[in-house]
Design a protein around this motif. Structure first.
Motif: not given
Length: 344
Positions: A242, A246, A249, A259, A262-263
């Motif tokens: 993960t 992130a 990004c 970011s 995504v996270l």
């Protein structure tokens, strides 16, 4: 006598560690070749479930067909990964100016002057080296692909004569049946682990790919594959899987929102799959203590890196099964197991 036994054990342990460390170049490709052979055998068994293939194809043809499928798949994946890795490695320069943008945003939000403190360092950051470190294990795996395939082929050729050799070594029907039972138990456990873990990793990687593609992250195929691979590492694999995309990004967009997306989204996928789906699908079939899992992860990771982390659980499963078959090592198998229950 007891002191002498302890000395023998210590010398044996040190010798094994030294062999594992310095024999990594040979042992890791061999184990991966063994794993590739194992996947081929499982695929061959799956082809046998198709009545037309089972009734009209000899064993050698099914064996060739299964390995041809694996080879085509590996070539396809290697081609995608190589193009993605080259693309990311060659475009790191365009990400470097985004560091200054991030520092400026931090200054504005936190009301501090971190720019003057960090600017000198940011100018010296070599993101190419950072990316190369990230790609190192996958690149090594790709470069050793021919050797791994070569091992798999020779293991396949040796497969036909393996059982007769066992009969010659373990004379007597009782000994032969015991060894055959151990091998079947190992095969069943490893097969179950990799089949279920692969299914869960495909789900995680697939959903993550869709997320990364929608957000617009560069080379989503690479990051999805990385997430797929890292999910085979127990406990910490999902966390690393993960964090990597992130953090990337931040460099790509120069802003925190992608970011955080995504996270949040990929992290949620990991939590749902890891904490809800995995316990229901896999249960406690591996029968390994959580503490032993962490220790095994640390030890094999220190010895063989990411590949060691991925293989740590299967190696421990094999060790527990073998230890449980002998009276002198059965207490050790009980200690390594989850609840102290082992089957002889």
């Amino acid at each position: 006598m007891r002191t002498q036994n302890i000395a023998y054990i210590l010398v044996s342990c040190i010798s094994i560690v030294v062999i594992l460390m310095y024999g990594q170049v040979i042992l890791v490709p061999f184990l991966l070749g063994l794993l590739l052979w194992f996947i081929g055998k499982e695929l061959e068994a799956s082809l046998d479930k198709i009545s037309f293939i089972k009734n009209n194809s000899p064993n050698w043809l099914k064996r060739i067909l299964s390995f041809a499928i694996i080879l085509i798949f590996l070539i396809f994946v290697t081609d995608i990964l190589t193009s993605n890795i080259n693309s990311l490695a060659n475009s790191f320069e365009k990400y470097q100016p985004n560091v200054d943008i991030l520092i400026l945003q931090i200054d504005e939000w936190l009301k501090i002057d971190s720019r003057s403190l960090l600017k000198g360092y940011s100018g010296n950051l070599d993101f190419g080296s950072i990316l190369q470190m990230l790609f190192a294990s996958i690149s090594d795996l790709i470069s050793n692909g021919f050797l791994i395939l070569l091992y798999a082929v020779f293991i396949l050729l040796e497969d036909a004569s393996f059982k007769p050799k066992l009969k010659a070594i373990f004379i007597g029907k009782e000994n032969e049946e015991k060894v055959d039972g151990i091998l079947k138990k190992i095969r069943t456990s490893i097969s179950s682990y990799f089949r279920l873990k692969t299914l869960l990793s495909v789900i995680t990687g697939g959903l993550s790919y869709i997320t990364l593609r929608i957000i617009g992250v560069d080379a989503p195929e690479f990051w999805a594959f990385l997430i797929f691979i890292l999910n085979f590492i127990p406990t910490i694999g999902s966390l690393i899987a993960t964090i990597f995309p992130a953090v990337f990004c931040l460099f790509q967009f120069g802003t925190f929102l992608p970011s955080l997306l995504v996270l949040g989204i990929v992290g949620t996928i990991q939590v749902i799959v890891g904490n809800l789906l995995e316990p229901k699908i896999m249960g406690s079939s591996m029968n390994i203590s959580p503490l032993v899992t962490i220790l095994s992860l640390s030890i094999w990771g220190a010895l063989w890196g990411i590949i060691g982390m991925i293989l740590s659980v299967p190696i421990m499963v094999v060790m527990i099964i073998i230890f449980s078959q002998f009276e002198k090592t059965k207490p050790l198998a009980i200690m390594l197991s989850e609840k102290g229950e082992i089957s002889s």
